[in-house]
Scaffold this motif. Structure first.
Motif, PDB file in Angstrom:
ATOM      1  N   ASP A 183     -10.675   4.589   5.014  1.00 17.49           N
ATOM      2  CA  ASP A 183     -10.451   6.033   4.961  1.00 17.49           C
ATOM      3  C   ASP A 183     -11.537   6.774   4.190  1.00 17.49           C
ATOM      4  OD1 ASP A 183      -8.152   5.564   6.372  1.00 17.49           O
ATOM      5  OD2 ASP A 183      -6.820   5.706   4.635  1.00 17.49           O
ATOM      6  N   CYS A 184     -12.310   6.069   3.394  1.00 16.63           N
ATOM      7  CA  CYS A 184     -13.359   6.735   2.594  1.00 16.63           C
ATOM      8  C   CYS A 184     -14.569   5.811   2.448  1.00 16.63           C
ATOM      9  CB  CYS A 184     -12.819   7.169   1.239  1.00 16.63           C
ATOM     10  SG  CYS A 184     -11.631   6.057   0.490  1.00 16.63           S
ATOM     11  N   PRO A 185     -15.235   5.513   3.562  1.00 22.08           N
ATOM     12  CA  PRO A 185     -16.381   4.589   3.525  1.00 22.08           C
ATOM     13  C   PRO A 185     -17.588   5.153   2.774  1.00 22.08           C
ATOM     14  CG  PRO A 185     -16.203   5.644   5.676  1.00 22.08           C
ATOM     15  CD  PRO A 185     -14.982   6.024   4.918  1.00 22.08           C
ATOM     16  N   GLU A 186     -17.597   6.472   2.538  1.00 21.59           N
ATOM     17  CA  GLU A 186     -18.761   7.094   1.895  1.00 21.59           C
ATOM     18  C   GLU A 186     -18.727   6.955   0.372  1.00 21.59           C
ATOM     19  OE1 GLU A 186     -15.557  10.270   2.114  1.00 21.59           O
ATOM     20  OE2 GLU A 186     -16.235   8.545   3.274  1.00 21.59           O
ATOM     21  N   VAL A 187     -17.609   6.527  -0.198  1.00 20.79           N
ATOM     22  CA  VAL A 187     -17.494   6.408  -1.658  1.00 20.79           C
ATOM     23  C   VAL A 187     -18.315   5.210  -2.151  1.00 20.79           C
ATOM     24  CG1 VAL A 187     -15.908   5.945  -3.576  1.00 20.79           C
ATOM     25  CG2 VAL A 187     -15.234   7.517  -1.748  1.00 20.79           C
ATOM     26  N   HIS A 188     -19.113   5.456  -3.210  1.00 19.54           N
ATOM     27  CA  HIS A 188     -19.972   4.403  -3.766  1.00 19.54           C
ATOM     28  C   HIS A 188     -19.402   3.870  -5.073  1.00 19.54           C
ATOM     29  CE1 HIS A 188     -22.904   5.477  -0.768  1.00 19.54           C
ATOM     30  NE2 HIS A 188     -23.016   6.717  -1.245  1.00 19.54           N
ATOM     31  N   ASP A 189     -19.781   2.643  -5.392  1.00 22.74           N
ATOM     32  CA  ASP A 189     -19.358   2.019  -6.637  1.00 22.74           C
ATOM     33  C   ASP A 189     -19.902   2.819  -7.828  1.00 22.74           C
ATOM     34  OD1 ASP A 189     -18.054  -0.338  -7.896  1.00 22.74           O
ATOM     35  OD2 ASP A 189     -20.042  -0.615  -8.766  1.00 22.74           O
ATOM     36  N   GLY A 190     -19.034   3.075  -8.826  1.00 24.39           N
ATOM     37  CA  GLY A 190     -19.455   3.819 -10.008  1.00 24.39           C
ATOM     38  C   GLY A 190     -19.403   5.319  -9.842  1.00 24.39           C
ATOM     39  N   GLU A 191     -18.920   5.774  -8.707  1.00 26.30           N
ATOM     40  CA  GLU A 191     -18.837   7.208  -8.454  1.00 26.30           C
ATOM     41  C   GLU A 191     -17.532   7.765  -9.031  1.00 26.30           C
ATOM     42  OE1 GLU A 191     -19.753  10.126  -4.629  1.00 26.30           O
ATOM     43  OE2 GLU A 191     -19.095   8.069  -4.304  1.00 26.30           O
ATOM     44  N   LYS A 192     -17.602   8.985  -9.530  1.00 28.84           N
ATOM     45  CA  LYS A 192     -16.407   9.644 -10.047  1.00 28.84           C
ATOM     46  C   LYS A 192     -15.735  10.378  -8.894  1.00 28.84           C
ATOM     47  CE  LYS A 192     -15.026  10.424 -14.525  1.00 28.84           C
ATOM     48  NZ  LYS A 192     -15.458  10.111 -15.882  1.00 28.84           N
ATOM     49  N   VAL A 193     -14.435  10.148  -8.745  1.00 27.71           N
ATOM     50  CA  VAL A 193     -13.709  10.733  -7.619  1.00 27.71           C
ATOM     51  C   VAL A 193     -12.397  11.346  -8.106  1.00 27.71           C
ATOM     52  CG1 VAL A 193     -14.689   9.179  -5.889  1.00 27.71           C
ATOM     53  CG2 VAL A 193     -12.593   8.518  -7.097  1.00 27.71           C
ATOM     54  N   VAL A 194     -11.842  12.223  -7.265  1.00 23.43           N
ATOM     55  CA  VAL A 194     -10.523  12.805  -7.505  1.00 23.43           C
ATOM     56  C   VAL A 194      -9.596  12.268  -6.416  1.00 23.43           C
ATOM     57  CG1 VAL A 194      -9.181  14.924  -7.772  1.00 23.43           C
ATOM     58  CG2 VAL A 194     -11.608  14.896  -8.403  1.00 23.43           C
ATOM     59  N   VAL A 195      -8.447  11.720  -6.819  1.00 26.61           N
ATOM     60  CA  VAL A 195      -7.510  11.136  -5.857  1.00 26.61           C
ATOM     61  C   VAL A 195      -6.107  11.672  -6.117  1.00 26.61           C
ATOM     62  CG1 VAL A 195      -8.844   9.013  -5.575  1.00 26.61           C
ATOM     63  CG2 VAL A 195      -7.064   9.111  -7.315  1.00 26.61           C
ATOM     64  N   ARG A 196      -5.268  11.544  -5.091  1.00 29.23           N
ATOM     65  CA  ARG A 196      -3.862  11.928  -5.211  1.00 29.23           C
ATOM     66  C   ARG A 196      -3.009  10.760  -4.716  1.00 29.23           C
ATOM     67  NH1 ARG A 196      -4.054  16.332  -2.531  1.00 29.23           N
ATOM     68  NH2 ARG A 196      -4.029  17.813  -4.251  1.00 29.23           N
ATOM     69  N   ILE A 197      -1.908  10.478  -5.417  1.00 35.17           N
ATOM     70  CA  ILE A 197      -1.014   9.387  -5.027  1.00 35.17           C
ATOM     71  C   ILE A 197      -0.229   9.792  -3.784  1.00 35.17           C
ATOM     72  CG2 ILE A 197       0.854   7.853  -5.761  1.00 35.17           C
ATOM     73  CD1 ILE A 197      -1.721   7.588  -7.398  1.00 35.17           C
ATOM     74  N   VAL A 198      -0.203   8.895  -2.779  1.00 30.31           N
ATOM     75  CA  VAL A 198       0.576   9.172  -1.568  1.00 30.31           C
ATOM     76  C   VAL A 198       1.751   8.218  -1.404  1.00 30.31           C
ATOM     77  CG1 VAL A 198      -1.318  10.250  -0.311  1.00 30.31           C
ATOM     78  CG2 VAL A 198      -1.037   7.778  -0.173  1.00 30.31           C
ATOM     79  N   ASP A 199       1.679   7.035  -2.047  1.00 31.66           N
ATOM     80  CA  ASP A 199       2.766   6.061  -1.887  1.00 31.66           C
ATOM     81  C   ASP A 199       2.633   4.979  -2.952  1.00 31.66           C
ATOM     82  OD1 ASP A 199       5.013   4.934  -0.848  1.00 31.66           O
ATOM     83  OD2 ASP A 199       4.087   4.142   0.965  1.00 31.66           O
ATOM     84  N   TRP A 200       3.752   4.377  -3.252  1.00 27.28           N
ATOM     85  CA  TRP A 200       3.736   3.187  -4.112  1.00 27.28           C
ATOM     86  C   TRP A 200       4.911   2.320  -3.689  1.00 27.28           C
ATOM     87  CZ3 TRP A 200       3.494   3.018 -10.204  1.00 27.28           C
ATOM     88  CH2 TRP A 200       3.157   1.726 -10.598  1.00 27.28           C
ATOM     89  N   LEU A 201       4.628   1.318  -2.899  1.00 24.25           N
ATOM     90  CA  LEU A 201       5.661   0.477  -2.320  1.00 24.25           C
ATOM     91  C   LEU A 201       6.245  -0.468  -3.367  1.00 24.25           C
ATOM     92  CD1 LEU A 201       3.875  -0.431   1.033  1.00 24.25           C
ATOM     93  CD2 LEU A 201       5.697   1.255   0.686  1.00 24.25           C
ATOM     94  N   PRO A 202       7.549  -0.760  -3.281  1.00 23.79           N
ATOM     95  CA  PRO A 202       8.167  -1.716  -4.213  1.00 23.79           C
ATOM     96  C   PRO A 202       7.454  -3.067  -4.142  1.00 23.79           C
ATOM     97  CG  PRO A 202       9.836  -0.562  -2.934  1.00 23.79           C
ATOM     98  CD  PRO A 202       8.520  -0.196  -2.333  1.00 23.79           C
ATOM     99  N   GLY A 203       7.191  -3.663  -5.288  1.00 24.57           N
ATOM    100  CA  GLY A 203       6.530  -4.964  -5.339  1.00 24.57           C
ATOM    101  C   GLY A 203       5.020  -4.889  -5.386  1.00 24.57           C
ATOM    102  N   SER A 204       4.462  -3.712  -5.081  1.00 25.91           N
ATOM    103  CA  SER A 204       3.006  -3.563  -5.110  1.00 25.91           C
ATOM    104  C   SER A 204       2.549  -3.263  -6.531  1.00 25.91           C
ATOM    105  CB  SER A 204       2.586  -2.434  -4.170  1.00 25.91           C
ATOM    106  OG  SER A 204       1.209  -2.193  -4.269  1.00 25.91           O
ATOM    107  N   LYS A 205       1.399  -3.841  -6.923  1.00 30.33           N
ATOM    108  CA  LYS A 205       0.891  -3.651  -8.284  1.00 30.33           C
ATOM    109  C   LYS A 205       0.211  -2.301  -8.469  1.00 30.33           C
ATOM    110  CE  LYS A 205       0.152  -8.531  -9.389  1.00 30.33           C
ATOM    111  NZ  LYS A 205      -0.856  -9.563  -9.767  1.00 30.33           N
ATOM    112  N   SER A 206      -0.262  -1.719  -7.398  1.00 25.52           N
ATOM    113  CA  SER A 206      -1.009  -0.465  -7.509  1.00 25.52           C
ATOM    114  C   SER A 206      -0.476   0.587  -6.546  1.00 25.52           C
ATOM    115  CB  SER A 206      -2.495  -0.698  -7.200  1.00 25.52           C
ATOM    116  OG  SER A 206      -3.079  -1.550  -8.153  1.00 25.52           O
ATOM    117  N   PRO A 207      -0.421   1.842  -6.978  1.00 23.88           N
ATOM    118  CA  PRO A 207      -0.079   2.921  -6.049  1.00 23.88           C
ATOM    119  C   PRO A 207      -1.230   3.159  -5.073  1.00 23.88           C
ATOM    120  CG  PRO A 207      -0.689   3.828  -8.185  1.00 23.88           C
ATOM    121  CD  PRO A 207      -0.679   2.340  -8.345  1.00 23.88           C
ATOM    122  N   VAL A 208      -0.899   3.685  -3.922  1.00 27.65           N
ATOM    123  CA  VAL A 208      -1.905   3.996  -2.907  1.00 27.65           C
ATOM    124  C   VAL A 208      -2.277   5.470  -3.034  1.00 27.65           C
ATOM    125  CG1 VAL A 208      -2.419   4.076  -0.436  1.00 27.65           C
ATOM    126  CG2 VAL A 208      -0.983   2.246  -1.359  1.00 27.65           C
ATOM    127  N   GLY A 209      -3.574   5.747  -3.024  1.00 27.97           N
ATOM    128  CA  GLY A 209      -4.033   7.116  -3.157  1.00 27.97           C
ATOM    129  C   GLY A 209      -4.796   7.598  -1.946  1.00 27.97           C
TER     130      GLY A 209
END
Length: 749
Positions: A183-209
């Protein structure tokens, strides 16, 4: 639950009811605890054969009613549906634990990280109480997420082969946020980004943004300043629609417009502002009418002449509420076309103003006052330094006018403090920056008489406008109240003053007053006593915290700190929306209008007060970032400082030379095991008995400067304790510290 006929015999009525109340009370206080029949019988009146029979019958009835559930053989607890449930807002901590703020409850409900049900900071949740401590505080578990908070998070992207994880800057987001790489192939390592949480499934360690915005390479000054604005959800640019609306304004001043206003173009008028100011929204005019009598005009840019109610520009100003002042930039409330051009009272230009004009004598009696729209022509733009030079030397442009204004202003100032105004004068830290925004040094702005001169006349205009608008005279001469926007400041609470009184006792200071204007008098006396002392900053900081916070309201309670019964904000409409509200109210009442809609104005007041707090937090964050950035070049160096704060986890130290603050964790202080005594407000060594408190002189070494967290770590160097060597630090870093484990976990992804 089976009941034999023998067990169904009725007990004595009073005894059974009393036992039932005790059992219910215990189950509700500890709803997650499983109790045996024998234990419940024992604590409710006795575990005799008869007592157990009565207890079993009570539990049977509660079971039938669905109040109690049987967890295992002969173990009981309060059923899920009968546990106390509340709705509230989740407040997440760095550890992943949550405190749920519930309206009406004195204490927040603590939720262990394992019981949060993937709730995040700001989510509206349902929480069930699991336990109630003896102190009345609840522990609970989140049972449902009622509404996800749509706030955004700023962080650094860590791009792997198949996924992206964002390490959030905010301490209120302790887990990494997953971004689908597709969904965001243009993002580079070490880049500062703004994200919003869209989901966090039970059992998952990280929320999806989801990706909201790319800010740039982390560490770049513009990137970091934009990141701070994004963190507080403050815009750093105007939408094209807003810019176009500003450009479309006709800035011409017609003869008809001038004729409709009071003309001050031939009266000596000038502005006095900071050297780096880009907008000049207030000016003073002065002329002598006769011996000892002066006409002084306070002229404020007529912003509402250009910004009409409910227009695109007005809606944007309501949304922003205020201009935001970061270390290296101003994020204006209004587009530059307005703030730096049409509404800036630049020298040698004709400008439209809304003015408060006073006729004063040398005793500060207001012989006449007039409010209305004016046209001015500023003769000179002074910096504060230039005006101060005129005050100190008695020479320069408009020397007579400036000396007159300053003389009157100093008299006003003395009169104000005599009436009970509080004198909080704290140095304002500033950074010397290079062209790339990198801090080269620290300096402090000193408030001199030139600053005080402008301040006093702005205060005069604000309080007189507030009083004029607050009521009208009826035909019978009675004062009829009118709706007005006030800047109010409540009296300090006695509880906060008691804490402050106990705090300053450790420095040998006694604070006698407890209420009324006597508090202000005593506070000024104390602040004068500590001026220049080692405890000055600590005492001043705690004094400010003991005071109420000022805010906007249509209900007037006066301004305690300034000792004014009526006060408002009229003098900065370029940068504060309440001032625009006041300009419109003043124009409305001057035209004979009826009292304005209180409910509508109160909602706007609440909005403006909220935006003011957010802007102040962003400003502090930018200062903190520059502090850490500046000290990054001084890692390993030692400095003298004073203890500026204490907590259960660390000692805050402010450096003497720069006033930069950092923290030393208690666990890292060598030579003893130190603990925080909240009652004594001291850090105490368990073995040595060594004590530390606010204001103590200490020496520290700069240990770490974390730009992402805006956190500065000091090593406290106590006398008689050998400083830790680099070898010690290397040895410690080999241990499984949380940071090392976190890094390893990320690489494992």
């Amino acid at each position: 639950m089976n009941k034999s006929k023998k067990q169904q015999r009725a007990p004595k009525k009073g005894q059974k009811n009393n036992r039932a109340e005790i059992i219910l009370h215990l189950l509700r206080d500890f709803p997650n605890t499983q109790y045996t029949l024998k234990y419940l019988a024992s604590v409710s009146g006795g575990a005799s054969k008869e007592g157990r029979r009565e207890t079993f019958e009570i539990l049977s009835r509660l079971f039938d009613e669905g109040i109690v559930e049987e967890c295992s053989r002969e173990k009981y607890r309060l059923s899920q549906q009968h546990r106390p449930h509340y709705e509230g807002v989740a407040d997440m901590t760095q550890s992943g634990a949550v405190y749920v703020r519930v309206e009406g409850l004195d204490n927040d409900i603590f939720v262990n990280p394992r019981n949060t049900a993937n709730a995040l900071d700001g989510d509206r949740v349902e929480v069930a109480v699991l336990h109630r401590g003896r102190d009345g505080k609840f522990e609970g578990e989140i049972t449902r997420i009622l509404e996800r908070n749509r706030k955004t998070y700023v962080g650094i992207a860590e791009v792997g082969a198949h996924q992206i994880f964002v390490r959030a800057d905010s301490r209120r987001m302790p887990m990494d946020i997953y971004l689908p790489k597709r969904d965001c192939p243009e993002v580079h390592d070490g880049e500062k980004v703004v994200v919003r949480i869209v989901d966090w499934l039970p059992g998952s360690k990280s929320p999806v943004g989801e990706l909201v915005e790319r800010l740039g390479v982390a560490g770049n000054n513009d990137t970091e300043m934009h990141a701070i604005l994004a963190e507080y959800e403050l815009p750093y640019r105007f939408d094209e629609e807003v810019e176009e609306a500003a450009k479309a304004i006709d800035g011409s001043i017609t003869a008809r417009e001038i004729a409709a206003r009071r003309d001050f173009r031939k009266v000596t008028t000038f502005t006095v502002d900071p050297a780096d100011a880009k907008d000049f929204d207030d000016a003073l005019s002065v002329r002598r009418l006769r011996d000892g009598v002066w006409e002084i005009g306070v002229h404020i840019a007529d912003v509402t002449h250009y910004v009409k109610p409910h227009s695109v520009l007005d809606d944007e100003a309501v949304e922003r509420g205020t201009s935001v002042y970061l270390v290296d930039r101003t994020v204006p409330m209004l587009p530059e076309r307005l703030s730096n051009e049409l509404c800036s009272l630049r020298p040698n230009e004709t400008s439209l103003c809304f003015s408060a004009v006073f006729t004063l004598n040398e005793n500060l009696d207001i012989l006449e006052e007039w409010f209305g729209r004016t046209v001015i022509h500023s003769d000179r733009r002074f910096t504060y330094a230039e005006a101060q030079e005129v005050i100190e030397t008695g020479r320069g442009d408009f020397a007579e006018e400036i000396l007159t204004l300053n003389r009157l202003a100093q008299q006003m100032r003395q009169k104000r403090f005599k009436a009970g105004a509080i004198s909080f004068e704290r140095e304002e830290m500033k950074f010397r920056l290079d062209k790339d925004g990198k801090p080269l040094g620290v300096y402090f702005k000193e408030q001199k008489e030139a600053n005080q001169m402008i301040e006093e006349f702005m205060l005069l205009a604000n309080r007189r406008v507030a009083e004029f608008c607050s009521h009208r005279q009826s035909e019978k001469g009675r004062a009829v109240p009118r709706t007005m926007v006030y800047r109010v400041h409540d009296t300090p609470s006695e509880e906060k003053l008691d804490r402050f009184r106990q705090f300053i006792l450790r420095f040998g200071h006694i604070f006698k007053a407890s209420k009324g204007r006597a508090v202000a008098k005593e506070m000024n006396k104390l602040l004068k006593q500590v001026k220049g002392s080692t405890e000055e900053n600590a005492v001043t900081t705690m004094a400010v915290r003991s005071m109420a916070k000022a805010y906007y309201s249509t209900d007037n309670i006066g301004h305690y700190g300034l000792a004014f019964p009526y006060y408002t904000h009229f003098t900065s409409p370029i940068r504060r929306y309440p001032d625009m509200m006041v300009h419109r109210l003043l124009a409305h009442y001057l035209a004979g209008g009826k009292s304005a809609d209180k409910e509508q104005l109160e909602a706007l007041c609440e909005r403006a007060s909220e935006r003011e707090i957010v802007a102040a937090e962003a400003e502090r964050a930018s200062i903190k970032y520059k502090m850490v950035e500046f000290m990054k070049a001084h890692i390993g160096e030692e400095f003298d400082g004073h203890i500026s704060g204490l907590s259960e986890w660390g000692v805050y130290v402010e450096l003497d030379e720069t006033h930069i603050e950092g923290m030393s964790f208690l666990r890292d202080i060598e030579g003893d095991f130190f603990q925080f005594d909240e009652q004594l407000y001291e850090i105490i060594g368990r073995s040595t008995g060594r004590r530390m408190t606010l204001g103590d002189a200490v020496r520290v070494r700069v240990k770490r400067a974390d730009l992402q967290k805006r956190q500065l770590d000091f090593e406290l160097l106590l006398p008689g304790v050998a400083p830790r060597t680099k070898e010690d630090d290397r040895g410690r870093s080999r241990g499984a510290s949380p940071k090392v484990r976190t890094s390893a976990r990320r690489k494992g992804r």
